[in-house]
Scaffold this active site. Structure first.
Site, PDB file in Angstrom:
ATOM      1  N   PHE A   1       0.061   5.336   8.729  1.00 56.77           N
ATOM      2  CA  PHE A   1      -1.284   4.509   7.034  1.00 56.77           C
ATOM      3  C   PHE A   1      -2.590   4.270   8.271  1.00 56.77           C
ATOM      4  O   PHE A   1      -3.843   3.966   7.335  1.00 56.77           O
ATOM      5  CB  PHE A   1      -1.272   3.846   6.532  1.00 56.77           C
ATOM      6  CG  PHE A   1      -0.625   5.017   5.606  1.00 56.77           C
ATOM      7  CD1 PHE A   1       0.436   6.086   5.101  1.00 56.77           C
ATOM      8  CD2 PHE A   1       1.405   3.966   4.673  1.00 56.77           C
ATOM      9  CE1 PHE A   1       1.436   7.208   3.881  1.00 56.77           C
ATOM     10  CE2 PHE A   1       2.478   4.387   4.281  1.00 56.77           C
ATOM     11  CZ  PHE A   1       2.668   6.022   3.380  1.00 56.77           C
TER      12      PHE A   1
ATOM     13  N   ASP B   1      15.807  -0.315   8.373  1.00 58.85           N
ATOM     14  CA  ASP B   1      15.915   1.079   9.547  1.00 58.85           C
ATOM     15  C   ASP B   1      15.400  -0.014  10.671  1.00 58.85           C
ATOM     16  O   ASP B   1      14.268  -0.314  11.489  1.00 58.85           O
ATOM     17  CB  ASP B   1      13.892   0.867   8.557  1.00 58.85           C
ATOM     18  CG  ASP B   1      13.495   2.301   9.911  1.00 58.85           C
ATOM     19  OD1 ASP B   1      14.143   3.234  10.510  1.00 58.85           O
ATOM     20  OD2 ASP B   1      12.332   2.537  10.141  1.00 58.85           O
TER      21      ASP B   1
END
Length: 291
Positions: free
Chosen positions: A44, A158
């Protein structure tokens, strides 16, 4: 941009910002920092090294574009990442020092990890892999950081070299809590993470718990020692098949101790996976702690 969506972001930001537990953390603004070299690009926005003008303190600033967050429907994910990382204080976890926002961006101010991404250290190592003494020291630090997270009911989900940074003194910093979740019940069902690191229970869409992180640490250790994940294949379907079958081989140079530790983490049954305390106390890890 969808105006209502943007209002939702502002509303959620406002709620977290005004929360009592954050209180005094939001004094800084973009004008308080001198931006330096770009360190990388995220999903982002961009990450820059920056200097706080009054103190000269070096930090990293992650600037996230609200429009891109909204377009990807990731408002709650970003805010969850902020909330979780704000509360984690461990020597092997990247500290989120503060955060603030303006009309266009959300700024995350994190400690500066001068060594950069662990992934680059791995790929630049001889033969693209770490020697066992370094792999053992690193896996101890990761296990200790993740154990701290689990004690606070946070599942990272993750863990991989790209999401770990290296400090100036060479210690690891677990970072990128974008897929993390605070789960007091320790039971989740969302499929997320990175293909080569997915545990069997996620592939089978079963309810899972914190032990998905133990699986990821087993994959991580294999990648440290071999230079690639154990189930890497051409295409998602083949990777899934190999994971579910535990279809993996070890190069001859991987020691029996390392194989023993990996095998205790990469278990189909999550209940059979070695605890994180067990990882730190494993004889192969302990053999290298004072080297």
């Amino acid at each position: 941009m969808d105006i209502n969506k943007n209002d939702e972001v502002a509303d959620l930001v406002s709620k977290i910002k005004s929360h009592d537990s954050y209180g005094k953390s939001y004094k800084w603004a973009p004008r308080d920092f001198e931006l330096g070299t770009e360190l990388g690009q995220g999903k982002f926005g961009h990450v820059h090294v920056a200097r706080e003008k009054k103190t000269g303190y070096l930090v990293a600033i992650k600037a996230l574009f609200k429009s891109q967050i909204v377009h990807s429907n990731c408002e709650r994910q970003v805010l969850r990442e902020i909330e979780i990382q704000s509360h984690l204080k461990h020597p092997n976890i990247l500290r989120l020092l503060t955060w603030f926002h303006d009309e266009r961006r959300i700024y995350l101010v994190v400690e500066f990890a001068a060594g950069g991404e662990l992934y680059k250290h791995l790929t630049n190592s001889p033969n693209g892999r770490f020697p066992e003494n370094k792999a053992a020291r690193y896996i101890y630090q990761v296990a200790d950081a993740v154990e701290y997270c689990h004690q606070r009911h946070v599942i990272h989900r993750d863990i991989k070299p790209e999401n770990i940074l290296v400090s100036y003194n060479g210690d690891l910093k677990l970072a990128d809590f974008g897929w993390s979740v605070h789960a007091p019940s320790e039971r989740r069902k969302t499929m997320c993470g990175t293909l080569d690191y997915l545990p069997p229970e996620m592939i089978k869409r079963e309810v899972y718990d914190v032990s998905v992180d133990q699986w990821c640490i087993g994959i991580l250790l294999y990648e440290f020692l071999v230079g690639k994940p154990p189930f890497e294949s051409e295409g998602q379907s083949k990777t899934y098949t190999r994971i579910l079958a535990l279809d993996m081989t070890y190069p001859k140079y991987v020691s029996e101790g390392a194989k023993d530790l990996i095998s205790q983490l990469l278990r189909q049954s999550s209940k059979e996976r070695l605890s994180l305390d067990g990882v730190k106390k494993h004889y192969w890890v302990q053999n290298f702690q004072n080297v």
